[in-house]
Design an enzyme around this catalytic site. Structure first.
Site, PDB file in Angstrom:
ATOM      1  N   HIS A  27       6.656  12.664 -16.610  1.00 52.35           N
ATOM      2  CA  HIS A  27       7.513  14.010 -16.830  1.00 52.35           C
ATOM      3  C   HIS A  27       7.589  14.574 -15.657  1.00 52.35           C
ATOM      4  O   HIS A  27       6.550  14.886 -14.688  1.00 52.35           O
ATOM      5  CB  HIS A  27       6.948  14.681 -18.190  1.00 52.35           C
ATOM      6  CG  HIS A  27       5.599  15.440 -18.070  1.00 52.35           C
ATOM      7  ND1 HIS A  27       5.565  16.772 -17.413  1.00 52.35           N
ATOM      8  CD2 HIS A  27       4.327  15.196 -18.240  1.00 52.35           C
ATOM      9  CE1 HIS A  27       4.499  17.379 -17.472  1.00 52.35           C
ATOM     10  NE2 HIS A  27       3.757  16.319 -17.884  1.00 52.35           N
ATOM     11  N   GLU A  60       8.733  17.547 -21.346  1.00 51.25           N
ATOM     12  CA  GLU A  60       7.429  16.957 -22.093  1.00 51.25           C
ATOM     13  C   GLU A  60       6.566  18.085 -22.515  1.00 51.25           C
ATOM     14  O   GLU A  60       6.023  17.681 -23.445  1.00 51.25           O
ATOM     15  CB  GLU A  60       6.846  15.939 -20.904  1.00 51.25           C
ATOM     16  CG  GLU A  60       5.449  15.331 -21.419  1.00 51.25           C
ATOM     17  CD  GLU A  60       4.075  16.230 -21.425  1.00 51.25           C
ATOM     18  OE1 GLU A  60       3.022  15.781 -22.223  1.00 51.25           O
ATOM     19  OE2 GLU A  60       4.178  17.237 -20.992  1.00 51.25           O
ATOM     20  N   GLU A  61       6.505  19.203 -21.695  1.00 55.67           N
ATOM     21  CA  GLU A  61       5.678  20.106 -22.145  1.00 55.67           C
ATOM     22  C   GLU A  61       5.810  20.784 -23.382  1.00 55.67           C
ATOM     23  O   GLU A  61       5.230  21.666 -23.855  1.00 55.67           O
ATOM     24  CB  GLU A  61       5.347  21.277 -21.008  1.00 55.67           C
ATOM     25  CG  GLU A  61       4.809  20.537 -19.612  1.00 55.67           C
ATOM     26  CD  GLU A  61       3.344  20.429 -19.634  1.00 55.67           C
ATOM     27  OE1 GLU A  61       2.798  20.361 -20.781  1.00 55.67           O
ATOM     28  OE2 GLU A  61       2.867  20.077 -18.472  1.00 55.67           O
ATOM     29  N   ASP A  68       0.781  -1.301  -0.070  1.00 55.46           N
ATOM     30  CA  ASP A  68      -0.014   0.049   0.114  1.00 55.46           C
ATOM     31  C   ASP A  68       0.930   1.387  -0.047  1.00 55.46           C
ATOM     32  O   ASP A  68       1.708   1.473   0.858  1.00 55.46           O
ATOM     33  CB  ASP A  68      -0.986   0.055   1.211  1.00 55.46           C
ATOM     34  CG  ASP A  68      -1.871   1.034   1.270  1.00 55.46           C
ATOM     35  OD1 ASP A  68      -2.613   1.140   0.387  1.00 55.46           O
ATOM     36  OD2 ASP A  68      -1.670   2.009   2.170  1.00 55.46           O
ATOM     37  N   HIS A 126      -2.248  23.581 -16.528  1.00 59.96           N
ATOM     38  CA  HIS A 126      -1.246  24.743 -17.122  1.00 59.96           C
ATOM     39  C   HIS A 126      -1.242  26.224 -16.679  1.00 59.96           C
ATOM     40  O   HIS A 126      -0.875  27.016 -17.145  1.00 59.96           O
ATOM     41  CB  HIS A 126      -1.500  24.817 -18.626  1.00 59.96           C
ATOM     42  CG  HIS A 126      -0.751  23.453 -19.329  1.00 59.96           C
ATOM     43  ND1 HIS A 126      -0.611  23.008 -20.592  1.00 59.96           N
ATOM     44  CD2 HIS A 126      -0.236  22.359 -18.667  1.00 59.96           C
ATOM     45  CE1 HIS A 126      -0.065  22.032 -20.740  1.00 59.96           C
ATOM     46  NE2 HIS A 126       0.239  21.415 -19.606  1.00 59.96           N
TER      47      HIS A 126
HETATM   48  N1  DTR Z   1       0.347  15.741 -21.556  1.00 59.96           N
HETATM   49  C1  DTR Z   1      -0.285  16.571 -20.754  1.00 59.96           C
HETATM   50  C2  DTR Z   1      -1.779  16.266 -20.393  1.00 59.96           C
HETATM   51  C3  DTR Z   1      -2.633  15.484 -21.025  1.00 59.96           C
HETATM   52  C4  DTR Z   1      -3.824  15.630 -21.978  1.00 59.96           C
HETATM   53  N2  DTR Z   1      -4.246  14.772 -22.424  1.00 59.96           N
HETATM   54  C5  DTR Z   1      -3.617  13.547 -21.880  1.00 59.96           C
HETATM   55  C6  DTR Z   1      -4.023  12.395 -21.833  1.00 59.96           C
HETATM   56  C7  DTR Z   1      -2.959  11.491 -21.424  1.00 59.96           C
HETATM   57  C8  DTR Z   1      -1.913  11.751 -20.473  1.00 59.96           C
HETATM   58  C9  DTR Z   1      -1.624  13.126 -20.455  1.00 59.96           C
HETATM   59  C10 DTR Z   1      -2.587  14.156 -21.029  1.00 59.96           C
HETATM   60  C11 DTR Z   1       0.406  17.661 -20.186  1.00 59.96           C
HETATM   61  O1  DTR Z   1       1.362  17.438 -19.794  1.00 59.96           O
HETATM   62  O2  DTR Z   1       0.047  18.887 -20.520  1.00 59.96           O
HETATM   63 ZN    ZN Z   2       1.048  19.658 -19.093  1.00 55.61          ZN
HETATM   64 ZN    ZN Z   3       1.595  16.467 -18.206  1.00 49.28          ZN
END
Ligand code: DTR
Ligand code: ZN
Ligand code: ZN
Length: 441
Positions: A126, A172-173, A44, A288
């Site tokens: 990320h 990632e962004e 857990d 965001h």
């Molecule tokens: N990638 C993202 C947010 C996000 C939007 N749709 C999905 C689907 C599955 C995972 C993440 C996401 C971000 O970092 O803004």
């Molecule tokens: Zn994001």
């Molecule tokens: Zn994200």
């Protein structure tokens, strides 16, 4: 040091008393009890621990201009934070650097030693935020949950069939830059060894949904089994397929899966019936935005998703929890820690171990304290060498130090008196050193 009658407490323990320091409490040695492979019981995951990681990431953002974005100081501080915890837990960690937009980016890759190198179960999240805010749900949540899962693997000293790897992605962004870099720079032979890639990006949304990526059927079913056990319905993730770090893996032919609690899509009435929360409102209204702070987390979603991650890692890697095969020496006499006062110690006498101490000496520390940042905790070897386990940190207001540190003590002869030294360096809070335990693997 309190030297009150603890022998009665020890009498009930079927342990061998191997050493008593003159004037100090006896230490007990529990001989090894190897009993074969244990059942695969995923732990857990403590949501309190996950939330502490989030609080630490929030502090990092606060101290670095309010964000943890690629190329900003808050990103590198986040990398250092995660890497230090993994190193201390016995992971083999690698910082993978790349350049994007004229700034250095980093992926943190952490390998848990052991398991079949030809079958890798990899989990990633990320670690970068957008520049607008601290990015606690996006994606402190996934980063903290896989960090705590990694620490749980270490605590269990898991000996899985498959090899376990974790990754924290940079940038990632800005278009999954870090994860693409990793996949593109992986030899195809290495890529082929990744049997599962699990992605966690936004798993503590304040108005949460329970979405499971519908990619690899085995991974998807594993997550669904967990949620079915909790009586929670899930939906396939549809909020933008391929919008996170699993996409480069999927494109390279790696089986992928993951969890998601929703971003800026609106919760429907049916979803609110199934999952609670507010229909007609976004899953994460702070997506965001500057308000994606540690207040922007639904603890229940974070808790369930963290447990689901551990469930999947344990099951997909088919772990067996290592029975305690080491020799344990411990001192369970409580020692009061005076407020802003002199250091106190607890000792154990190690005997019967041949040669030097191991590079993976396990140091179990159990301290109750109302503001653990006040505490400096050191291990002192028989030679007098001091190994700092925990530094002073004025900002760490959490309670207690109850953890196991891994110390490279291989320069030290094992037998002799080992001490745990604890000093409270600031006023107002006090506590007790409850026990100190050394495990020689
Ligand atoms: N990638 C993202 C947010 C996000 C939007 N749709 C999905 C689907 C599955 C995972 C993440 C996401 C971000 O970092 O803004
Ligand atoms: Zn994001
Ligand atoms: Zn994200």
């Amino acid at each position: 040091m309190k030297l009150s009658a603890r022998l009665s407490a020890l009498a009930g323990v079927s342990a061998l008393v191997v050493g008593a320091l003159a004037g100090a409490a006896p230490a007990t040695a529990v001989p090894s009890t190897a009993s074969g492979a244990a059942a695969v019981t995923p732990p857990d995951i403590s949501v309190a621990n996950v939330k502490q990681h989030l609080a630490d990431l929030q502090t990092i953002a606060n101290n670095n201009g309010g964000n943890r974005a690629h190329g900003r100081t808050g990103y590198k501080a986040s990398v250092d934070f995660v890497k230090a915890k993994l190193d201390a837990a016995g992971y083999t960690t690698t910082l993978q650097q790349f350049t994007y937009n004229g700034a250095t980016g980093y992926n943190v890759i952490a390998d848990w030693p052991g398991g079949d190198p030809n079958q890798v179960v990899m989990s990633g999240s990320h670690l970068d935020s957008v520049t607008a805010g601290p990015g606690i749900n996006d994606n402190g949540s996934g980063s903290a949950a896989i960090l705590e899962t990694a620490l749980a693997v270490s605590r269990a000293q898991l000996q899985p069939t498959k090899h376990i790897r974790f990754a924290w992605w940079g940038a990632e962004e800005l278009g999954m830059v870090g994860s693409k870099y990793y996949v593109n720079n992986l030899a195809s032979t290495e890529r082929a060894k990744i049997s599962d890639y699990l992605n966690f990006d936004m798993i503590g949304s304040p108005n949460p949904g329970y979405f499971v990526y519908d990619d690899d059927p085995t991974i998807e079913q594993t997550f669904k089994n967990y949620f079915t056990g909790l009586g929670i319905v899930t939906e396939p993730e549809t909020e933008g397929d391929g919008r996170s770090d699993h996409a480069p893996f999927k494109n390279a032919g790696v089986p992928v899966g993951g969890l998601f609690s929703g971003a800026d899509y609106i919760k429907t009435a049916t979803q609110a019936q199934n999952w609670g929360g507010t229909s007609g409102q976004a899953f994460d209204r702070c997506y965001h935005a500057s308000c994606d702070t540690s207040a922007n987390i639904n603890d229940t979603a974070l808790d369930r998703n963290s447990d689901a991650i551990a469930y999947a890692v344990w099951n997909l890697a088919a772990g067996t929890t290592t029975p305690p095969t080491g020799t344990v020496f411990q001192n369970t006499t409580p020692v009061a820690i005076p407020d802003n006062g002199p250091a106190v110690t607890s000792s154990v006498t190690v005997s019967g171990i041949t040669g030097n101490a191991p590079s993976t000496l396990q140091v179990g520390v159990d301290i109750t304290h109302t503001w653990r940042g006040d505490l400096v905790v050191d291990l002192i070897g028989p030679s007098g060498t001091v190994y700092n386990l925990k530094p002073y940190s004025s900002s760490d207001s959490a309670d207690n130090v109850k953890t196991t540190y891994t110390v490279n003590a291989s320069a030290e002869v094992a037998n002799g008196v080992w001490k745990l030294r604890v000093q409270d360096k600031a006023t107002y809070d006090t506590g007790t050193l409850n026990s100190f335990k050394l495990t020689f693997p």
